[in-house]
Design a protein around this motif. Structure first.
Motif, mmCIF file in Angstrom:
data_model
loop_
_atom_site.group_PDB
_atom_site.id
_atom_site.type_symbol
_atom_site.label_atom_id
_atom_site.label_comp_id
_atom_site.label_asym_id
_atom_site.label_seq_id
_atom_site.Cartn_x
_atom_site.Cartn_y
_atom_site.Cartn_z
ATOM 1 N N ASN A 479 3.427 5.358 -22.304
ATOM 2 C CA ASN A 479 4.803 5.374 -21.769
ATOM 3 C C ASN A 479 5.520 4.037 -21.985
ATOM 4 O OD1 ASN A 479 3.950 7.856 -20.782
ATOM 5 N ND2 ASN A 479 3.355 6.965 -18.792
ATOM 6 N N GLY A 480 5.263 3.414 -23.136
ATOM 7 C CA GLY A 480 5.949 2.161 -23.446
ATOM 8 C C GLY A 480 5.417 0.946 -22.706
ATOM 9 N N HIS A 481 4.351 1.082 -21.952
ATOM 10 C CA HIS A 481 3.766 -0.052 -21.238
ATOM 11 C C HIS A 481 2.413 -0.405 -21.857
ATOM 12 C CE1 HIS A 481 6.447 0.002 -17.584
ATOM 13 N NE2 HIS A 481 6.678 1.212 -18.073
ATOM 14 N N HIS A 482 2.076 -1.707 -21.796
ATOM 15 C CA HIS A 482 0.753 -2.146 -22.275
ATOM 16 C C HIS A 482 -0.175 -2.351 -21.088
ATOM 17 C CE1 HIS A 482 1.719 -2.688 -26.487
ATOM 18 N NE2 HIS A 482 2.921 -3.142 -26.099
ATOM 19 N N TYR A 483 -1.360 -1.771 -21.172
ATOM 20 C CA TYR A 483 -2.342 -1.909 -20.085
ATOM 21 C C TYR A 483 -3.674 -2.417 -20.629
ATOM 22 C CZ TYR A 483 0.875 1.179 -17.553
ATOM 23 O OH TYR A 483 1.976 1.726 -16.953
ATOM 24 N N GLU A 484 -4.405 -3.086 -19.765
ATOM 25 C CA GLU A 484 -5.785 -3.480 -20.100
ATOM 26 C C GLU A 484 -6.680 -3.108 -18.915
ATOM 27 O OE1 GLU A 484 -6.108 -7.590 -22.359
ATOM 28 O OE2 GLU A 484 -4.650 -7.726 -20.709
ATOM 29 N N LEU A 485 -7.890 -2.642 -19.209
ATOM 30 C CA LEU A 485 -8.889 -2.455 -18.147
ATOM 31 C C LEU A 485 -10.041 -3.383 -18.522
ATOM 32 C CD1 LEU A 485 -9.757 -0.981 -15.572
ATOM 33 C CD2 LEU A 485 -10.813 0.775 -16.992
ATOM 34 N N ILE A 486 -10.105 -4.512 -17.796
ATOM 35 C CA ILE A 486 -11.057 -5.551 -18.206
ATOM 36 C C ILE A 486 -11.919 -6.024 -17.030
ATOM 37 C CG2 ILE A 486 -9.779 -6.451 -20.209
ATOM 38 C CD1 ILE A 486 -8.493 -8.513 -18.375
ATOM 39 N N SER A 487 -13.025 -6.678 -17.374
ATOM 40 C CA SER A 487 -13.947 -7.141 -16.330
ATOM 41 C C SER A 487 -13.309 -8.272 -15.532
ATOM 42 C CB SER A 487 -15.239 -7.634 -16.963
ATOM 43 O OG SER A 487 -14.985 -8.796 -17.723
ATOM 44 N N GLN A 488 -13.857 -8.466 -14.327
ATOM 45 C CA GLN A 488 -13.376 -9.518 -13.425
ATOM 46 C C GLN A 488 -13.453 -10.867 -14.144
ATOM 47 O OE1 GLN A 488 -15.624 -9.346 -9.824
ATOM 48 N NE2 GLN A 488 -14.126 -10.461 -8.630
ATOM 49 N N LYS A 489 -14.553 -11.058 -14.904
ATOM 50 C CA LYS A 489 -14.771 -12.331 -15.589
ATOM 51 C C LYS A 489 -13.709 -12.541 -16.675
ATOM 52 C CE LYS A 489 -18.409 -14.999 -17.699
ATOM 53 N NZ LYS A 489 -19.033 -15.039 -18.962
ATOM 54 N N SER A 506 -13.804 -4.052 -12.176
ATOM 55 C CA SER A 506 -12.901 -4.157 -13.331
ATOM 56 C C SER A 506 -11.461 -4.037 -12.826
ATOM 57 C CB SER A 506 -13.179 -3.041 -14.335
ATOM 58 O OG SER A 506 -14.475 -3.180 -14.865
ATOM 59 N N PHE A 507 -10.552 -4.758 -13.490
ATOM 60 C CA PHE A 507 -9.139 -4.710 -13.077
ATOM 61 C C PHE A 507 -8.287 -4.012 -14.135
ATOM 62 C CE2 PHE A 507 -10.493 -8.627 -10.726
ATOM 63 C CZ PHE A 507 -10.339 -8.088 -9.456
ATOM 64 N N LEU A 508 -7.296 -3.234 -13.638
ATOM 65 C CA LEU A 508 -6.291 -2.653 -14.528
ATOM 66 C C LEU A 508 -5.130 -3.652 -14.551
ATOM 67 C CD1 LEU A 508 -5.405 -0.163 -16.212
ATOM 68 C CD2 LEU A 508 -4.262 0.674 -14.161
ATOM 69 N N VAL A 509 -4.802 -4.136 -15.750
ATOM 70 C CA VAL A 509 -3.835 -5.241 -15.875
ATOM 71 C C VAL A 509 -2.610 -4.781 -16.673
ATOM 72 C CG1 VAL A 509 -3.515 -7.594 -16.743
ATOM 73 C CG2 VAL A 509 -5.736 -6.907 -15.796
ATOM 74 N N GLU A 510 -1.418 -5.103 -16.133
ATOM 75 C CA GLU A 510 -0.170 -4.830 -16.868
ATOM 76 C C GLU A 510 0.621 -6.125 -16.937
ATOM 77 O OE1 GLU A 510 3.765 -1.916 -16.617
ATOM 78 O OE2 GLU A 510 2.601 -2.316 -14.822
ATOM 79 N N GLU A 511 0.964 -6.546 -18.162
ATOM 80 C CA GLU A 511 1.712 -7.802 -18.366
ATOM 81 C C GLU A 511 1.087 -8.958 -17.593
ATOM 82 O OE1 GLU A 511 3.860 -7.390 -20.590
ATOM 83 O OE2 GLU A 511 4.230 -5.244 -20.462
ATOM 84 N N GLY A 512 -0.246 -9.097 -17.663
ATOM 85 C CA GLY A 512 -0.924 -10.231 -17.020
ATOM 86 C C GLY A 512 -1.102 -10.106 -15.513
ATOM 87 N N GLU A 513 -0.616 -8.989 -14.923
ATOM 88 C CA GLU A 513 -0.748 -8.794 -13.476
ATOM 89 C C GLU A 513 -1.776 -7.703 -13.195
ATOM 90 O OE1 GLU A 513 0.589 -10.210 -10.567
ATOM 91 O OE2 GLU A 513 1.044 -11.724 -12.098
ATOM 92 N N ALA A 514 -2.665 -7.961 -12.222
ATOM 93 C CA ALA A 514 -3.638 -6.921 -11.838
ATOM 94 C C ALA A 514 -2.929 -5.896 -10.968
ATOM 95 C CB ALA A 514 -4.796 -7.549 -11.073
#
Length: 703
Positions: A479-489, A506-514
């Motif tokens: 939907n036009g957004h970039h997401y990351e699902l990355i480890s806490q580390k 693990s955190f779901l991150v959008e534009e550098g924000e969890a």
């Protein structure tokens, strides 16, 4: 201080920084290794059931031939002898004699004496070597005296014409009852497996060695040299301890080390022979072979443990031992007193009657019948008891050491909770994004998240593109957004999120924000908590010993309210059992992996959780086939009830002998009471029947 290269600690998996997502995978193929071998042994039935504690007495005779075969072949001989010989001089309704039938009885009895009596003689020789005469010595004494005196009686009848009573009936019935008792017991106890052999089965027979020109040469693992480069493909077991030169993968070491999560491994990391390469091709430089390898050291620990003497006092052996001495002393005293007061023939008859009465007919069945009943009860609850001494020792236990992964916990990584960390997204929206971004992955943790969303009825968001971020997680666009699902580390910033202790976050991150968080962890089995209460109520202190890390261990221990030790190698667990035993404590060990095998063998009672490795099953005395900690409660109950039944039966079985021996010796003769052989025989049968009925009344409470 540098660790000696032979120290098992050296092989403990590195807690490296490569874990991102992990999940224990079922290594079910390892669960089955060695089964064919095990089954062959059971069919053979003659396999030496030398228990790992090298216990004496009732265990030594298990290898003097196959009791089932000897019993079945002796039965026709025995029946003919019983039909043709009066019982202690009384003709029973079913008996008959004819001209020279007593000569036939002598011939048949001689065959039975040599064939059916052999296992008891072998057992008695062992008991005398150990200076501990017991059941075998007592049986041998009974059959020898009744046989030789009866042969003498028949010869005397033909040479002197006087009627001398024989004891062929007692001789025949004693041999048959004792063979039957041992067969029942062997059948119930089953065969001990071979832990060493199963361990070897974890390591592949052949290894693919990479030659200088990059071609592959398959050669036996025993020919590997330190410095060889081996190739291990996905799904294969690693054939030697070494260091990864090329490739990366997740390696499942849970069966070996107890580390619940498959460990991320990349160039430069150590791997252990016998662990499973879950994915990707690895090129490994061999660092340890033969005796210095991890598996070899575990084998060494197991054989050290198996050499330790047993702590079970073996009640039946003690009672039989007391009866043996009482019978010998009473017979000698009777002989001396009757020679002085009457004459030699009278003295011989009293001495012989005393020794024949001492024969442990009821005693021979007292324990096997309880064992058979207890075994079938246990089996109906998923408990396989391979060694009956385990039941006796369990009633005296002070400490129970429990493995964590796969024993108290499921050993599978599940989503413990998922949360939104942003006011713009609801909990379900976060979950939908996480399930969507993990959509294309076969990664175990991805599957856990997708499964969790499905369970909650949340539909995954469709992502346009997804790519793996090496060593961190995944990223994608929706939907036009970039997401990351990355480890806490990998995220690296502090986040205000209260995660369960010991969980992987693990955190779901959008534009550098969890914007969301998911915590995964190993779940406690439902019955683990109840078990702790039962143990404490029985005066047994639970201690959790795990190969897993401190944080994971602490969270489980706190939830259960027990003491714990973490980061335990096989050697550490072994040392823990040893130190507790040295304090004079009786130790039960419960575990499921190769790392538990040496301590299972060393503990007074080893309990293997059935879904674990064949090695652990072979090292244990008791197997819980359903892998449910709650079954340990049933085992403790079974142990207490079986042991008390055994004591009751021994009291009945031996009580008769303790009373009858002195009377048979003529103690009450001065007041006109002698034990006629007929009354002796009736008492003997009665005590056998009481023992059998009592064994059948053994019951367990409903679950």
């Amino acid at each position: 201080m540098s660790k000696d290269k032979h120290s098992p600690h050296n092989h403990h998996p590195q807690e490296n920084g490569h874990h991102t997502h992990h999940k224990m995978e079922e290594a079910s193929h390892e669960h089955h290794v060695g089964h064919n071998y095990h089954d062959e042994q059971i069919e053979e039935g003659t396999h030496d059931h030398a228990h790992h504690h090298g216990g004496h007495g009732d265990h030594d005779h298990h290898h003097h031939g196959n009791f089932k075969e000897i019993f079945l072949k002796s039965l026709p001989l025995g029946i003919i002898i019983l039909l043709l010989s009066p019982m202690m001089g009384i003709d029973l309704p079913f008996q008959f004699t004819f001209m020279y039938s007593d000569i036939l009885v002598v011939i048949l009895s001689s065959i039975l004496f040599i064939y059916g009596g052999k296992p008891f003689y072998m057992g008695a020789i062992n008991e005398f070597k150990e200076k501990a005469p017991g059941m075998m010595a007592l049986v041998t004494l009974g059959i020898s005296v009744s046989y030789f005196y009866s042969v003498y009686a028949v010869i005397a009848r033909y040479t002197t014409g006087e009627h001398v009573m024989d004891f062929f009936f007692e001789f025949g019935s004693l041999i048959l009852i004792m063979l039957l008792g041992h067969w029942i017991e062997m059948k119930a106890v089953g065969e001990a497996g071979d832990a060493q052999k199963s361990l070897a089965e974890l390591v592949p027979k052949d290894a693919d060695v990479v030659l200088d020109d990059d071609t592959i040469d398959s050669r036996p693992v025993s020919d590997l040299q330190v410095g060889d480069i081996i190739r291990v493909q996905a799904g294969e077991n690693i054939s030697a301890d070494g260091v990864i030169q090329r490739g990366q993968s997740r390696v499942n070491e849970s069966l070996l080390t107890g580390e619940s999560k498959p460990v991320e491994k990349t160039v430069g990391d150590q791997v252990i022979g016998g662990s499973t390469n879950n994915e990707g091709v690895l090129y490994i430089e061999v660092k340890e072979t033969g005796d210095s390898s991890f598996i070899s050291q575990v084998q060494t620990l197991i054989s050290q443990a198996q050499g330790q003497p047993s702590r079970a006092e073996n009640l039946a052996h003690k009672v039989a031992s007391a009866l043996f001495y009482i019978a010998i002393i009473s017979a000698l005293l009777a002989f001396i007193v009757w020679i002085i007061s009457v004459d030699v023939p009278t003295a011989v008859i009293f001495a012989v009657t005393t020794l024949v009465i001492a024969c442990p007919h009821a005693l021979g069945l007292a324990i096997p019948l309880v064992v058979a009943r207890s075994t079938s009860l246990g089996a109906s609850r998923g408990l396989l008891v391979k060694d009956r001494e385990a039941l006796e020792l369990a009633t005296k236990a002070d400490v129970m050491i429990l493995d964590k992964t796969g024993t108290l916990t499921t050993g599978e990584f599940k989503v413990l909770n998922g949360d939104s960390l942003s006011s713009e997204y609801s909990k379900n929206e976060v979950l939908a994004l996480m399930a969507g971004i993990e959509g294309g992955s076969s990664h175990p943790i991805a599957q856990s998240i997708i499964g969790y969303a499905d369970q909650k009825g949340v539909k995954p968001v469709r992502f346009n593109s997804i790519e793996v971020v090496s060593g961190a997680g995944v990223k994608g666009e929706a939907n036009g957004h970039h997401y990351e699902l990355i480890s806490q580390k990998a995220f690296g910033k502090p986040v205000d999120y209260d995660s369960p202790v010991g969980a992987t976050v693990s955190f779901l991150v959008e534009e550098g924000e969890a914007i969301g968080a998911v915590a995964l962890g190993d779940e406690l089995k439902e019955t683990s908590k109840g078990l702790m209460d039962v143990l404490k109520a029985n005066g047994i202190e639970p201690i959790m010993a795990t190969g897993d890390n401190e944080k994971a261990a602490q969270s489980v221990a706190e939830e259960l309210g027990v003491k714990y030790v973490a980061n335990q190698s096989p050697q550490d667990k072994y040392d823990l059992v040893e130190s507790l035993k040295n304090e004079g404590k009786t130790v039960i060990m419960v575990g499921d992996g190769v790392n538990d095998a040496p301590s299972l063998a060393l503990a007074d009672v080893g309990v293997a959780i059935g879904a674990g490795t064949q090695v652990a099953l072979d090292s244990a005395d008791v197997i819980l086939t359903q892998s449910d900690p709650g079954d340990i409660e049933s085992f403790i109950e079974l142990a207490n009830k079986t042991t008390s039944k055994m004591k009751q039966n021994l009291a009945w079985g031996a009580g008769y002998n303790f009373l009858a021996i002195p009377i048979a010796a003529g103690v009450l003769a001065p007041i006109g009471i002698t034990l006629s052989p007929a009354v002796g025989a009736i008492l003997m049968s009665l005590s056998t029947v009481i023992v059998a009925i009592n064994a059948m009344t053994l019951r367990l409470q409903g679950k």
